[in-house]
Design an enzyme around this catalytic site. Structure first.
Site, PDB file in Angstrom:
ATOM      1  N   ASP A 302       0.778  -1.248   0.000  1.00 19.28           N
ATOM      2  CA  ASP A 302       0.000   0.000   0.000  1.00 19.28           C
ATOM      3  C   ASP A 302       0.808   1.296   0.000  1.00 19.28           C
ATOM      4  O   ASP A 302       0.496   2.208  -0.750  1.00 19.28           O
ATOM      5  CB  ASP A 302      -0.966   0.090   1.197  1.00 19.28           C
ATOM      6  CG  ASP A 302      -2.021  -0.995   1.205  1.00 19.28           C
ATOM      7  OD1 ASP A 302      -2.154  -1.694   0.192  1.00 19.28           O
ATOM      8  OD2 ASP A 302      -2.698  -1.144   2.222  1.00 19.28           O
ATOM      9  N   ASP A 525     -11.332  -6.891   4.849  1.00 21.59           N
ATOM     10  CA  ASP A 525     -10.553  -5.717   4.473  1.00 21.59           C
ATOM     11  C   ASP A 525     -10.820  -4.529   5.393  1.00 21.59           C
ATOM     12  O   ASP A 525     -10.018  -3.600   5.451  1.00 21.59           O
ATOM     13  CB  ASP A 525     -10.902  -5.282   3.050  1.00 21.59           C
ATOM     14  CG  ASP A 525     -10.592  -6.348   2.027  1.00 21.59           C
ATOM     15  OD1 ASP A 525      -9.632  -7.099   2.234  1.00 21.59           O
ATOM     16  OD2 ASP A 525     -11.317  -6.431   1.014  1.00 21.59           O
TER      17      ASP A 525
END
Length: 586
Positions: A302, A525
């Site tokens: 990320d 998530d």
């Protein structure tokens, strides 16, 4: 457009958790010569130190006649140092005296040859370096012959200190080939508890180290598991696994464009990331006990791609601007590579987002440039990078069989469609192969390999098209032809309609080291609604099925499932959906 957060992992036994506030690095060279003119040796000794412990790295060079029947190195401490584990040699300690004997595979030491034993130790008070070393009973001075006394002196520490590894040979080109992967027993038990889960629960998945506490783990039960790094490594040995996968995921100011996956470390806590997170992980992975395992690290998903896409304009965030300005992501990734890469059986793969994030020209090349900058920061080099991984914890289709970037409808390129939105890629395989070429052009080695996370990108079931659309409307044709059924390619949280993708597989395509399940299927998530927690996990509206979107997803609905727990917690309803929609089918 971002990737998701990872699950939480903890460990309950092994090394004592480090509580250091800073890292101190010292180095000395101690040398002496044997009485015999045909013998001589040199020892270089350096330390990576915190307030209650340290790792020691030695290079022992034989300057005299070849040693063929085994070697041993001895020294004495002046304080209360105590070796707790070692590698590249068999360590014993009696009082203040330490002996390192050759490992079974390394008894010979030719003229000019060196060995690199290393160890972890505890101490309190002053950690004074030894003043003399002896090889096979002879004091080392750095010359052949002579009886001069040892003369220790400081050396300049190498930037970005590294930990020596237990391996002695060259690393393999592809660590996934020819060996079985580690099956995480915690995830396996959760998958087996879901109807039909036993069909997939024996697939290897990655272990996420997303907090400092995840290194040691915790006793007792937890929704996020209790095993720690050493526990998983021991379990891998017991299974007879050939490789094990860890996700290194705790950068300061982590994942600056989202909330569900924010971490425990603030934007200025890079020193803590180094000493309390990376250093202990490196020490465990370097234990010679695990030399038979290929340890695969997925490095910091990320964060780096956010510095390219989410700093400026409508998609920019204050946290991303801060992390770009303070260089914390770049230095943190470089430090992790510098510490983990030199370990002989460790393979590092850096996160490289996915095609729906950096597939545009404005992001594609700049991302590769940034990754090279990170791979050569903090004393690291590209030699510490085995490759890159795309689609980590994401949903981008592996292949689009009825849609290519060259497809046209009534003379209009699919790039003009709302779904493709001028991207240069429509699936993950073509993107990963092209990005590998771009990375090599920026200075990475030509033998790097790519991984693709296929744990949730199957997009199967009754919604899967069987042929290209016959529509003459561009957007209709694309939407009816594409496998990926997300509302927008930037949607990332608990996507409704998703399915399991290709099972883990080594060397499936040119330039691809493996298809992997880095995100364990069924691990959330992020929460659909706000759930207070003590893990630093925020509530992100992209996980709310009622959310109408933002600039990063074209102001589209989130497409998220309802009823989801916080990121990393097990979500049985999601696993049920993934199995129902699996492609290839179960």
């Amino acid at each position: 457009m971002r990737l998701v957060s990872g699950p939480s992992r903890r460990w309950r036994r092994g090394l004592t958790a480090v509580t250091a506030l800073a890292l101190a690095t010292t180095g000395i060279v101690v040398a002496a010569s044997q009485a015999s003119a045909a013998a001589g040796c040199k020892v270089t000794y350096s330390v990576n130190q915190w307030n209650t412990g340290f790792t020691g790295n030695l290079t022992v060079t034989n300057l005299g006649d070849p040693i063929t029947s085994g070697w041993n190195l001895t020294w004495s401490w002046s304080g209360n140092q105590q070796v707790t584990q070692g590698w590249n040699g068999e360590f014993t300690q009696s009082g203040t005296s330490v002996t390192v004997r050759n490992p079974s595979w390394g008894a010979a030491l030719g003229t000019g040859a060196s060995v690199t034993p290393g160890f972890q130790a505890t101490y309190s008070g002053t950690n004074t370096a030894p003043t003399a070393f002896s090889l096979n009973g002879t004091v080392c001075t750095g010359a052949v012959g002579g009886t001069s006394s040892p003369t220790p002196g400081p050396t300049t520490p190498t930037p970005g200190p590294t930990t020596p590894g237990p391996g002695t040979g060259a690393k393999v080109d592809n660590p996934y080939v020819g060996v079985a992967g580690y099956v995480n027993p915690e995830w396996k038990a959760k998958a087996n508890a879901v109807s039909g889960g036993s069909r997939i629960s024996s697939n290897p998945t990655a272990v996420w180290i997303d907090r400092i506490a995840a290194i040691e783990g915790t006793e007792g039960s937890s929704s996020n598991g209790a095993m720690g790094v050493r526990d998983h490594l021991d379990a891998a040995l017991a299974q007879g696994a050939g490789y094990i996968q860890f996700v290194i995921y705790n950068l300061p100011g982590r994942d600056c464009a989202a909330l569900a996956s924010n971490g425990e470390l603030g934007p200025t806590e890079l020193p803590r990331y180094k000493t309390q997170y990376i250093d202990p992980i490196a020490a465990i992975q370097a234990d010679s006990k695990y030399a038979s395992l290929r340890i695969i690290n997925i490095i910091e998903i990320d964060s780096l791609p956010n510095l390219v896409t989410n700093v400026d304009g409508a998609a920019g965030t204050d946290m991303c601007r801060t992390m770009k300005a303070n260089n914390g992501y770049v230095e943190g990734v470089g430090y992790a590579l510098a510490k983990l890469g030199p370990i002989g059986n460790v393979y590092n793969y850096i996160d490289a987002a996915h095609h729906g994030w950096i597939g545009w020209d404005s992001n594609f090349s700049p991302s590769a440039t940034l990754f090279y900058q990170a791979a050569t920061a903090s004393g690291s080099t590209v030699a510490n990078v085995a490759g890159f991984i795309t689609n980590t914890a994401n949903y981008s289709a592996l292949k689009e069989p009825f849609l290519t970037i060259n497809s046209t409808v009534n003379g209009q390129s699919v790039r003009q469609s709302k779904w493709v939105d001028w991207n240069f890629y429509v699936d993950e395989l073509s993107f990963a192969q092209a990005f590998r070429t771009e990375l090599i052009s920026k200075g990475f080695r030509s033998d790097i390999g790519m991984l693709i996370d296929t744990s949730r990108n199957g997009w199967g079931g009754s919604a899967r098209p069987t042929a290209a659309s016959t529509s003459t409307d561009l957007n209709t044709w694309v939407n009816e032809s594409r496998i990926d059924k997300r509302i927008h390619a930037g949607n990332w949280c608990n996507q409704s309609g998703a399915g399991l993708g290709e099972r883990p597989k080594a060397a499936p395509e040119s330039g691809i080291d493996a298809y992997v399940w880095v995100k364990p299927p069924g691990e959330s998530d992020g929460s659909s609604t706000e759930i207070p927690n003590n893990e630093g996990k925020g509530f992100d509206r992209m996980c709310d099925p009622t959310y109408t979107g933002n600039a990063r997803n074209g102001n589209s609905m989130s497409g998220a499932l309802s009823g989801a727990p916080i990121s990393g917690a097990f979500f049985p309803a999601q696993l049920t959906q993934l199995m129902q929609n699996a492609y290839p089918a179960l």
